[in-house]
Design an enzyme around this catalytic site. Structure first.
Site, short mmCIF file in Angstrom:
data_model
loop_
_atom_site.label_atom_id
_atom_site.label_comp_id
_atom_site.label_asym_id
_atom_site.label_seq_id
_atom_site.Cartn_x
_atom_site.Cartn_y
_atom_site.Cartn_z
N ARG A 61 37.48 43.00 26.41
CA ARG A 61 36.72 42.04 27.22
C ARG A 61 35.69 42.76 28.11
O ARG A 61 34.57 42.28 28.29
CB ARG A 61 37.69 41.21 28.07
N HIS A 65 31.74 41.94 28.17
CA HIS A 65 31.03 41.58 29.40
C HIS A 65 29.95 42.60 29.74
O HIS A 65 28.94 42.26 30.34
CB HIS A 65 32.03 41.43 30.56
N ASN A 93 34.20 38.40 36.39
CA ASN A 93 34.71 39.76 36.17
C ASN A 93 35.85 40.16 37.08
O ASN A 93 36.41 41.25 36.90
CB ASN A 93 33.56 40.78 36.32
N HIS A 190 39.90 36.60 21.24
CA HIS A 190 40.93 35.85 21.97
C HIS A 190 42.28 35.85 21.26
O HIS A 190 43.18 35.12 21.65
CB HIS A 190 40.44 34.43 22.26
C1 HEM Z 1 32.46 32.87 23.34
C2 HEM Z 1 32.43 32.91 24.63
C3 HEM Z 1 33.59 33.41 25.46
C4 HEM Z 1 34.09 32.79 26.56
C5 HEM Z 1 33.60 31.51 27.19
C6 HEM Z 1 35.20 33.58 27.02
C7 HEM Z 1 35.96 33.30 28.12
C8 HEM Z 1 37.11 33.97 28.49
C9 HEM Z 1 37.97 33.61 29.59
C10 HEM Z 1 37.71 32.46 30.55
C11 HEM Z 1 39.01 34.46 29.59
C12 HEM Z 1 40.22 34.42 30.53
C13 HEM Z 1 39.93 35.13 31.83
C14 HEM Z 1 41.07 34.96 32.79
O1 HEM Z 1 41.42 33.83 33.08
O2 HEM Z 1 41.59 35.98 33.26
C15 HEM Z 1 38.83 35.36 28.50
C16 HEM Z 1 39.69 36.38 28.17
C17 HEM Z 1 39.46 37.28 27.17
N1 HEM Z 1 38.33 37.35 26.38
FE1 HEM Z 1 36.87 36.00 26.25
N2 HEM Z 1 35.34 34.65 26.19
C18 HEM Z 1 34.38 34.58 25.23
C19 HEM Z 1 34.16 35.50 24.23
C20 HEM Z 1 34.85 36.67 24.08
C21 HEM Z 1 34.48 37.74 23.21
C22 HEM Z 1 33.21 37.76 22.37
C23 HEM Z 1 35.44 38.70 23.31
C24 HEM Z 1 35.55 40.03 22.62
C25 HEM Z 1 34.99 40.30 21.47
C26 HEM Z 1 36.42 38.21 24.26
C27 HEM Z 1 37.57 38.86 24.60
C28 HEM Z 1 38.48 38.41 25.53
C29 HEM Z 1 39.77 39.05 25.77
C30 HEM Z 1 40.34 40.23 25.00
C31 HEM Z 1 40.37 38.35 26.81
C32 HEM Z 1 41.73 38.66 27.45
C33 HEM Z 1 41.49 39.66 28.58
C34 HEM Z 1 42.75 40.21 29.21
O3 HEM Z 1 43.85 39.82 28.87
O4 HEM Z 1 42.60 41.09 30.08
N3 HEM Z 1 36.02 37.00 24.73
N4 HEM Z 1 37.67 35.05 27.85
#
Ligand code: HEM
Length: 318
Positions: A61, A65, A93, A190
């Site tokens: 993530r 970002h 972030n 995700h």
């Molecule tokens: C398409 C648009 C995307 C949106 C709107 C989005 C949004 C989010 C949100 C809201 C979270 C949860 C944050 C939290 O509540 O702590 C999250 C987690 C995450 N996102 Fe996305 N995301 C997107 C695309 C991506 C992409 C492109 C990747 C990687 C290629 C990604 C990888 C991750 C990962 C791995 C997590 C978990 C992070 C953790 O557990 O520390 N996301 N994302």
């Protein structure tokens, strides 16, 4: 096989020339100047992963970002200074974590070849290693990114939000040269990690004037999320894993979307155009198809250009 490889190679080369007019990336960038860089980084990520299984999600993530704001230039790693709040302290972030993994990798690389390997490259390589350690594919990462000197919390508003609909997602990705296929494949990130209640609460309480719960969410799934995230709670850290196999890189994420059991509107929205729906269906039925598309799209995203220097310390400009 040979043809597939050629197509992948040519499309990658094309992408690199499209996305990196400033810093040309290449696979053998550190061959002479820091031949062990990749091994050193991989060993660091592996060591940190052994003691914390949430590291891969955090690094993936972080890299996403980074690339979406000012290109992949490690701007997300800079600390706030004085009154200037850095990206790190922008609202989307604050839940990023495991920055120490990149610091440790940088320290180890600096000990071998000081001042050579950029923080942006370390983050891109660590993201690749993180996917592999989670049971996903591996790939050659083109290198030669430079680190940026600017990081502004205010710019994190440009990151896609979990409430985005499909046209907002398309716009956000296409502004960075990424297609609908990239959107669907990269959203598969995700498959790893955790989400706080605040990121999906709007879907399960007072969704709109006519529905308490988002009708695109399965009622039983909504009920289970409501018990984790009641309307009123002081538990800041409450939340749930992105999918039940949240430390394994697999295609469960797409299967859940088809069952109306994804966490964010932006995940569920992938069913809202025939093209993205077809891709979700394809990836749900084949981990191989997903992995292949994910690798292609990661190489594209990781190549969004930015940066001017090789930082000595990933948290501060030189
Ligand atoms: C398409 C648009 C995307 C949106 C709107 C989005 C949004 C989010 C949100 C809201 C979270 C949860 C944050 C939290 O509540 O702590 C999250 C987690 C995450 N996102 Fe996305 N995301 C997107 C695309 C991506 C992409 C492109 C990747 C990687 C290629 C990604 C990888 C991750 C990962 C791995 C997590 C978990 C992070 C953790 O557990 O520390 N996301 N994302």
């Amino acid at each position: 096989m040979a043809f597939n490889f050629m197509v992948a190679f040519l499309s990658t080369t094309l992408m690199l020339s499209v996305f990196s007019p400033g810093n040309a990336l290449s696979l053998n960038y550190y061959e002479k100047t820091c031949p062990d860089a990749e091994l050193i980084i991989a060993n660091t990520v592996k060591k940190e992963f052994a003691s914390d299984k949430t590291v891969p999600a955090a690094i993936l993530r972080m890299h996403f970002h980074d690339c979406f704001i000012r290109g992949c230039d490690a701007s997300v790693l800079l600390n706030s200074k004085g009154n200037t709040k850095a990206e790190k302290d922008g609202p989307p972030n604050v839940s990023l974590h495991a920055f120490y993994v990149i610091d440790n990798a940088k320290k180890a690389v600096e000990a071998s070849c000081p001042g050579v390997v950029s923080c942006a490259d370390i983050l891109a390589l660590a993201a690749r290693d993180a996917i592999y350690l989670s049971g996903g594919p591996s790939w050659d990462v083109p290198k030669g990114r430079k680190d940026g000197r600017t990081s502004k919390a205010s710019e994190t508003i440009q990151l896609p939000a979990p409430t985005f609909n499909i046209s907002q997602l398309q716009q956000s990705f296409s502004q960075r040269g990424l297609s609908m296929e990239d959107l669907v494949a990269l959203s598969g990130g995700h498959t790893l990690g955790f989400s706080h209640c605040s990121s999906f609460k709007n879907r399960i309480h007072n969704f709109n004037a006519t529905h308490d719960v988002d009708p695109s969410m399965h009622p039983s799934f909504a009920a289970s999320l409501k018990s984790i995230c009641p309307v009123k709670t002081n538990a800041k850290n409450a939340g749930t894993t992105m999918d039940p196999s949240s430390t394994t890189f697999d295609n469960t994420y797409y299967k859940l979307i088809l069952k109306k059991k994804s966490l964010f509107s932006s995940d569920q929205a992938l069913l809202d155009t025939p093209k993205t729906k077809d891709l979700v269906t394809k990836f749900a039925s084949s981990k191989e198809a997903f992995s292949k598309a994910f690798v292609n799209s990661m190489i594209k995203m990781s190549s969004i250009n930015g940066g001017q220097e090789v930082r000595k310390d990933c948290r501060e400009v030189n």
